[in-house]
Design a protein around this motif. Structure first.
Motif, PDB file in Angstrom:
ATOM      1  N   SER A  48      46.006  39.202  28.363  1.00 20.32           N
ATOM      2  CA  SER A  48      46.224  38.699  29.712  1.00 20.32           C
ATOM      3  C   SER A  48      45.396  37.420  29.846  1.00 20.32           C
ATOM      4  O   SER A  48      44.178  37.445  29.631  1.00 20.32           O
ATOM      5  N   GLU A  49      46.053  36.313  30.175  1.00 16.83           N
ATOM      6  CA  GLU A  49      45.357  35.021  30.268  1.00 16.83           C
ATOM      7  C   GLU A  49      45.370  34.506  31.702  1.00 16.83           C
ATOM      8  O   GLU A  49      46.415  34.509  32.350  1.00 16.83           O
ATOM      9  N   LYS A  50      44.206  34.082  32.182  1.00 20.23           N
ATOM     10  CA  LYS A  50      44.081  33.390  33.462  1.00 20.23           C
ATOM     11  C   LYS A  50      43.289  32.117  33.191  1.00 20.23           C
ATOM     12  O   LYS A  50      42.060  32.115  33.196  1.00 20.23           O
ATOM     13  N   ILE A  51      44.015  31.056  32.907  1.00 24.81           N
ATOM     14  CA  ILE A  51      43.395  29.789  32.515  1.00 24.81           C
ATOM     15  C   ILE A  51      43.690  28.768  33.606  1.00 24.81           C
ATOM     16  O   ILE A  51      44.848  28.476  33.880  1.00 24.81           O
ATOM     17  N   LYS A  52      42.613  28.260  34.211  1.00 20.58           N
ATOM     18  CA  LYS A  52      42.762  27.344  35.346  1.00 20.58           C
ATOM     19  C   LYS A  52      42.090  26.002  35.040  1.00 20.58           C
ATOM     20  O   LYS A  52      40.886  25.940  34.826  1.00 20.58           O
ATOM     21  N   GLY A  53      42.876  24.946  35.007  1.00 20.47           N
ATOM     22  CA  GLY A  53      42.330  23.601  34.907  1.00 20.47           C
ATOM     23  C   GLY A  53      41.851  23.160  33.533  1.00 20.47           C
ATOM     24  O   GLY A  53      41.223  22.112  33.417  1.00 20.47           O
ATOM     25  N   VAL A  54      42.099  23.942  32.495  1.00 17.33           N
ATOM     26  CA  VAL A  54      41.710  23.563  31.130  1.00 17.33           C
ATOM     27  C   VAL A  54      42.871  23.882  30.185  1.00 17.33           C
ATOM     28  O   VAL A  54      43.737  24.693  30.500  1.00 17.33           O
ATOM     29  N   ASP A  55      42.871  23.226  29.027  1.00 16.78           N
ATOM     30  CA  ASP A  55      43.930  23.413  28.037  1.00 16.78           C
ATOM     31  C   ASP A  55      43.365  24.202  26.859  1.00 16.78           C
ATOM     32  O   ASP A  55      42.818  23.634  25.913  1.00 16.78           O
TER      33      ASP A  55
END
Length: 108
Positions: free
Chosen positions: A24-31
């Motif tokens: 489960s990924e929650k990635i905000k504002g970064v690559d």
């Protein structure tokens, strides 16, 4: 000939030794790219690679069955890769991994 069949049988069984991952990924504002790895001996790993231009702060939570989840934190600089691991004392059937990343605050 018998050796050939035994070797083929072993190769067919080998994938059954590894355990599956649910990510489960929650990635905000970064690559960030996330890749999972089964290291054997009930140890799982996540590889995090930062493709962005800013540093990222990530929290990775490993869950395997009813036991206590294991959390790891990592700061990944731009263009860098980080490996995060967790080992368990019990047999791992399925590894659930929650990855949360956001831009890092402050300079290193």
């Amino acid at each position: 000939m018998r050796t050939c069949f035994m070797l083929a049988g072993l190769l067919m069984v080998a994938p059954a030794w590894s355990f599956p991952f649910e990510v489960s990924e929650k990635i905000k504002g970064v690559d960030i790219a996330v890749e999972t790895m089964d290291l054997g001996d009930n140890t799982g790993a996540v590889s995090l690679e930062n493709y962005g231009s800013d540093a990222a702060q990530c929290n990775v939570r490993f869950r395997s069955g009813p036991g206590v989840p294991v959390s790891r934190n990592a700061r990944i600089e731009p263009g860098q890769k980080s490996h995060v691991t967790a080992g368990f004392n019990h047999q791992v059937i399925r590894m659930r991994v929650d990855v949360r990343c956001q831009p890092a605050k402050g300079k290193r």
